[in-house]
Design an enzyme around this catalytic site. Structure first.
Site, PDB file in Angstrom:
ATOM      1  N   GLU A 155       0.812  -1.226   0.000  1.00 40.50           N
ATOM      2  CA  GLU A 155       0.000   0.000   0.000  1.00 40.50           C
ATOM      3  C   GLU A 155       0.843   1.273   0.000  1.00 40.50           C
ATOM      4  OE1 GLU A 155      -2.974  -0.341   3.082  1.00 40.50           O
ATOM      5  OE2 GLU A 155      -3.433  -2.399   2.528  1.00 40.50           O
ATOM      6  N   GLU A 263      -6.000 -10.723  -1.051  1.00 40.76           N
ATOM      7  CA  GLU A 263      -6.775 -10.475   0.176  1.00 40.76           C
ATOM      8  C   GLU A 263      -8.267 -10.415  -0.127  1.00 40.76           C
ATOM      9  OE1 GLU A 263      -5.353  -7.052   2.343  1.00 40.76           O
ATOM     10  OE2 GLU A 263      -3.244  -7.493   1.909  1.00 40.76           O
TER      11      GLU A 263
HETATM   12  O1  G3I Z   1      -2.736  -6.740  18.669  1.00 44.30           O
HETATM   13  C1  G3I Z   1      -3.633  -5.822  19.273  1.00 44.30           C
HETATM   14  C2  G3I Z   1      -4.043  -6.319  20.584  1.00 44.30           C
HETATM   15  O2  G3I Z   1      -2.940  -6.390  21.435  1.00 44.30           O
HETATM   16  C3  G3I Z   1      -5.143  -5.429  21.125  1.00 44.30           C
HETATM   17  O3  G3I Z   1      -5.631  -5.959  22.325  1.00 44.30           O
HETATM   18  C4  G3I Z   1      -6.285  -5.287  20.134  1.00 44.30           C
HETATM   19  C5  G3I Z   1      -7.367  -4.324  20.599  1.00 44.30           C
HETATM   20  O4  G3I Z   1      -8.090  -3.842  19.498  1.00 44.30           O
HETATM   21  O5  G3I Z   1      -5.784  -4.828  18.949  1.00 44.30           O
HETATM   22  C6  G3I Z   1      -4.824  -5.673  18.395  1.00 44.30           C
HETATM   23  O6  G3I Z   1      -4.393  -5.218  17.213  1.00 44.30           O
HETATM   24  C7  G3I Z   1      -5.310  -5.282  16.175  1.00 44.30           C
HETATM   25  C8  G3I Z   1      -4.711  -6.134  15.090  1.00 44.30           C
HETATM   26  O7  G3I Z   1      -5.513  -6.134  13.964  1.00 44.30           O
HETATM   27  C9  G3I Z   1      -4.500  -7.545  15.524  1.00 44.30           C
HETATM   28  O8  G3I Z   1      -5.712  -8.126  15.828  1.00 44.30           O
HETATM   29  C10 G3I Z   1      -5.583  -3.899  15.668  1.00 44.30           C
HETATM   30  O9  G3I Z   1      -6.271  -3.162  16.622  1.00 44.30           O
HETATM   31  C11 G3I Z   1      -6.357  -3.945  14.402  1.00 44.30           C
HETATM   32  O10 G3I Z   1      -6.442  -2.640  13.830  1.00 44.30           O
HETATM   33  C12 G3I Z   1      -5.672  -4.830  13.408  1.00 44.30           C
HETATM   34  O11 G3I Z   1      -6.417  -4.895  12.261  1.00 44.30           O
HETATM   35  C13 G3I Z   1      -5.808  -5.454  11.147  1.00 44.30           C
HETATM   36  C14 G3I Z   1      -5.522  -4.436  10.103  1.00 44.30           C
HETATM   37  O12 G3I Z   1      -4.981  -5.061   8.958  1.00 44.30           O
HETATM   38  C15 G3I Z   1      -4.552  -3.379  10.596  1.00 44.30           C
HETATM   39  O13 G3I Z   1      -4.321  -2.445   9.645  1.00 44.30           O
HETATM   40  C16 G3I Z   1      -6.743  -6.498  10.598  1.00 44.30           C
HETATM   41  O14 G3I Z   1      -6.885  -7.550  11.553  1.00 44.30           O
HETATM   42  C17 G3I Z   1      -6.228  -7.044   9.294  1.00 44.30           C
HETATM   43  O15 G3I Z   1      -7.210  -7.839   8.715  1.00 44.30           O
HETATM   44  C18 G3I Z   1      -5.884  -5.915   8.354  1.00 44.30           C
HETATM   45  O16 G3I Z   1      -5.329  -6.458   7.222  1.00 44.30           O
HETATM   46  C19 G3I Z   1      -5.059  -5.551   6.178  1.00 44.30           C
HETATM   47  C20 G3I Z   1      -3.825  -6.051   5.447  1.00 44.30           C
HETATM   48  O17 G3I Z   1      -2.803  -6.273   6.333  1.00 44.30           O
HETATM   49  C21 G3I Z   1      -3.440  -5.107   4.345  1.00 44.30           C
HETATM   50  N1  G3I Z   1      -4.526  -4.827   3.476  1.00 44.30           N
HETATM   51  C22 G3I Z   1      -5.753  -4.421   4.102  1.00 44.30           C
HETATM   52  C23 G3I Z   1      -6.175  -5.384   5.162  1.00 44.30           C
HETATM   53  C24 G3I Z   1      -7.492  -5.004   5.786  1.00 44.30           C
HETATM   54  O18 G3I Z   1      -7.402  -3.807   6.477  1.00 44.30           O
END
Ligand code: G3I
Length: 663
Positions: A155, A263
């Site tokens: 990205e 994805e």
């Molecule tokens: O790890 C922390 C955890 O310690 C905490 O307790 C929790 C509370 O919300 O958050 C956790 O982190 C989260 C992480 O996922 C792991 O679960 C983040 O808040 C959350 O924002 C994060 O979201 C991920 C996101 O990328 C981040 O940008 C999504 O799961 C994941 O599906 C998404 O994947 C992305 C690809 O990498 C790139 N392309 C887009 C795609 C969708 O957004």
């Protein structure tokens, strides 16, 4: 380009899986996808991966490629400047390898999910470059040879300008060179991995996809080690593949680049209904068809696979149901549509193998089955839970397989399937086996005998062999009461049974006792008890035995055993033992039956033994006073006969008897 490369990768990364190609209706996606040289994968959420068996079971059953949804990201792997945490990433790689699945690494350089020690630190440009290099060398180097493809940069293009985003940490700290640097570092760490640029809205036409194309063509032109472009494809229902997608794939192919849909999900405005699910199915089947049609499309990866775990509902209010399995892991129309496209045109798999049999050994199980017509190999699958899910534990080109390295005492369930170039059959009927330490145990049937004085009884001693124990077992018996004898037939066996016959003499001790039958073989001794009750009832089966002194002079003796029977005798054996007192020696023997009786004698210093035996297969009808005579010569002194003995053993009415006595 993709077909050849995917085939090689499958051979190298998951050779077991290549054999799993199958074409039966309702086969898992990975089977038909592999048969067509395509990777089908999904992003893995580590929480259900660790906590819900059905989550990982579905992954291993359906997919031939995995990517971590978050576990390979910078903040997850590198939480402090000098700290790496590979716990989740290692677990995912191990799982994928154990199940013959390829792995995509996502992602090395992204403006999201980078840790605050990095973003808040006051590092110089050179220090940030060094940190980037260290991160990539450490992470990519750790999994060198195990990762099919890395999303090196994620990205980075601005959708409005088509240029590199300038608002990212990496751009601001390093400048636009960070992109080429990242590819260079990753290539250094694992020259075999295919290095991707990955982005959303990169799949069609327009400013964003043109921007991505310009970025990657610039990298190709400057000789950067880029191998592919990832199209994320987070789409909104309804979505269809169009000509623009094909045009875009082909211009990237012309650069020598492969593509992957990395994805995919298709979010539905909730509530979903049957029509929306059908529309969604078209989006997924379009994507499969597209990848099969475009030779440079290597993989179709969805961002999750069950609606139970998807980033969509938490991010897009009012949307959901974006994946191919529902919240209960049931396949949705999207799944079935993908399956239909993947299976189209595949030939017939061989018939299901029949006659599967399992023989447990020590730490191993030997399996045999009937060959399936047209099969070139067989997959052997195992589980500890009856009914599966099964894990492939090996393959065989013959209708036999030995699974080794097993734990004794744990029951395992096996199935096999037959494979040919067109696919794989369904699984055979399940069999089970429990590996056991090599040894044996004994049992007696019946467990106790009641015999009359003068009669015999028989019990079958069963030998249960475990763990591939094949040694001969030799039998002895202890605890015989006075007047009872026992014999085994056979006395030593490599088979599964022997017979023990216990005979009570006419004067045997009356009452209950316990015989101990011992078997010894292969360095082990086992025992089984056989209860024995001797009754006071005299039982001769209607046979009367009369010792008769026909002659007793100083120069000649004749001692007869006379046998009278009221029913048929099917076995008869008479032994007469004459003491060799002074001057006594063998003179002759005869019987009044005839040729059915075999006669013989032996002499030692102490005795002359006369033997009379009814030939095998002969029967003697009822008769009185059949004579069996033992003759001796003397030297002038009358022979004292009271020390001379006889034993008459016979079978009548299917029962065995023994009558010993003396003259
Ligand atoms: O790890 C922390 C955890 O310690 C905490 O307790 C929790 C509370 O919300 O958050 C956790 O982190 C989260 C992480 O996922 C792991 O679960 C983040 O808040 C959350 O924002 C994060 O979201 C991920 C996101 O990328 C981040 O940008 C999504 O799961 C994941 O599906 C998404 O994947 C992305 C690809 O990498 C790139 N392309 C887009 C795609 C969708 O957004």
């Amino acid at each position: 380009m993709r077909r050849a490369r995917a085939g090689l990768i499958i051979v190298a990364v998951c050779s077991v899986f290549l054999l799993a190609a199958r074409a039966v209706v309702a086969a898992p996606l990975r089977t038909s996808a592999t048969a067509k040289g395509l990777f089908v994968g999904a992003a893995v959420n580590m929480t259900p991966f660790r906590n819900e068996a059905i989550y990982s079971d579905t992954l291993r059953r359906e997919l031939n490629l995995l990517v971590a949804e978050n576990a390979f990201k910078f903040d997850a792997l590198h939480p402090a400047q000098t700290t790496f945490n590979f716990t989740d990433a290692d677990a995912l790689v191990a799982f994928a390898q154990a199940n013959g699945m390829a792995i995509r690494g996502h992602t090395l350089v992204w403006s999201n999910q980078i840790p605050s020690w990095l973003t808040s630190g006051s590092f110089t440009r050179d220090q940030v470059i060094a940190i980037l290099r260290d991160h990539i060398m450490t992470v990519v180097g750790r999994y060198r040879g195990k990762i099919l493809a890395w999303d090196v940069v994620n990205e980075a293009i601005d959708g409005n300008t088509g240029q590199l985003r300038t608002d990212t940490f990496w751009f601001q700290k390093i400048g636009p060179e960070y992109v080429a640097m990242a590819f260079q570092f990753a290539h250094e760490a694992d020259p075999g991995a295919i290095l991707y640029y990955n982005d959303f809205e990169a799949e069609g036409s327009g400013t964003k996809s043109d921007g991505v194309f310009n970025l990657v063509s610039g990298l190709v032109n400057q000789g950067a080690p880029i191998g592919g472009v990832g199209w994320q494809m987070h789409k909104v229902n309804p979505f269809r593949i169009t000509a623009a997608n094909h045009t875009n794939a082909q211009r990237l192919a012309a650069l020598g680049l492969e593509i992957s849909i990395t994805e995919m999900d298709v979010r539905i405005p909730l509530p979903s209904d049957a029509q929306k699910l059908q529309d969604q199915a078209l989006a997924y089947s379009d994507a499969v068809t597209f990848c099969l049609d475009e030779p440079n499309c290597a993989a179709l990866v969805s961002w999750g696979f069950t609606d139970k775990f998807s980033w969509v509902p938490g991010t897009f209010n009012g949307f959901g149901d974006a994946l191919m399995f529902d919240m209960s892991y049931q396949p949705k129309p999207a799944y079935t549509a993908m399956q239909t496209v993947l299976e189209a045109g595949l030939g017939n798999a061989p018939p299901v193998p029949t006659g599967l049999q399992a023989t447990a050994g020590s730490g191993q199980v030997q399996l045999t089955w009937n060959a399936s017509a047209g099969a070139t190999s067989y997959n052997v699958k195992r589980t500890t839970t009856s009914g599966g899910p099964y894990t492939t534990v090996g393959s065989s080109t013959t209708a036999a397989f030995t699974n080794t390295g097993l734990t004794n005492g744990t029951t395992l369930f096996f199935v096999v399937s037959a494979v040919n170039a067109s696919g794989e059959s369904a699984n055979s009927t399940q069999v089970s086996a429990t590996p056991q330490a090599a040894g044996f145990s004994l049992s007696a049937t019946p467990a106790s005998l009641t015999i009359n004085r003068g009669a015999c009884g028989t019990s079958t001693i069963g030998i249960t062999r475990t763990g591939g124990f094949t040694a001969g077992v030799a039998f002895t018996v202890g605890g015989l009461p006075s007047g009872v004898t026992a014999s085994f037939n056979p006395g030593t066996t490599t088979g599964a049974t022997t017979l023990v016959t216990a005979c009570a003499s006419a004067t045997a001790a009356v009452g209950a006792a316990t015989l101990t039958v011992s078997g010894t073989g292969g360095g082990l001794t086992q025992t089984t008890p056989v209860g024995l009750t001797v009754t006071s009832t005299a039982d001769t089966g209607g046979v009367t035995v009369t010792p008769t002194l026909a002659a007793n002079g100083p120069w000649f003796n004749e001692q007869q055993v006379r046998v009278t029977s009221t029913a048929n005798l099917t076995a008869l054996s008479i032994t007469i033992v004459i003491q060799r007192t002074a001057g006594v020696s063998f003179s002759g023997q005869y019987n009044t039956v005839g040729g059915q009786i075999a006669q013989s004698n032996t002499s030692t210093a102490g005795a002359v033994t006369y033997q009379f035996t009814l030939a095998a297969g002969q029967t003697l009808g009822p008769a009185s006073d059949r004579v069996f005579a033992a003759q001796t010569s003397g030297s002038g002194t009358a022979h004292p006969t009271s020390g001379d003995t006889y034993t008459v053993t016979y079978t009548t009415g299917g029962q065995s008897f023994v009558q010993p006595g003396h003259f």
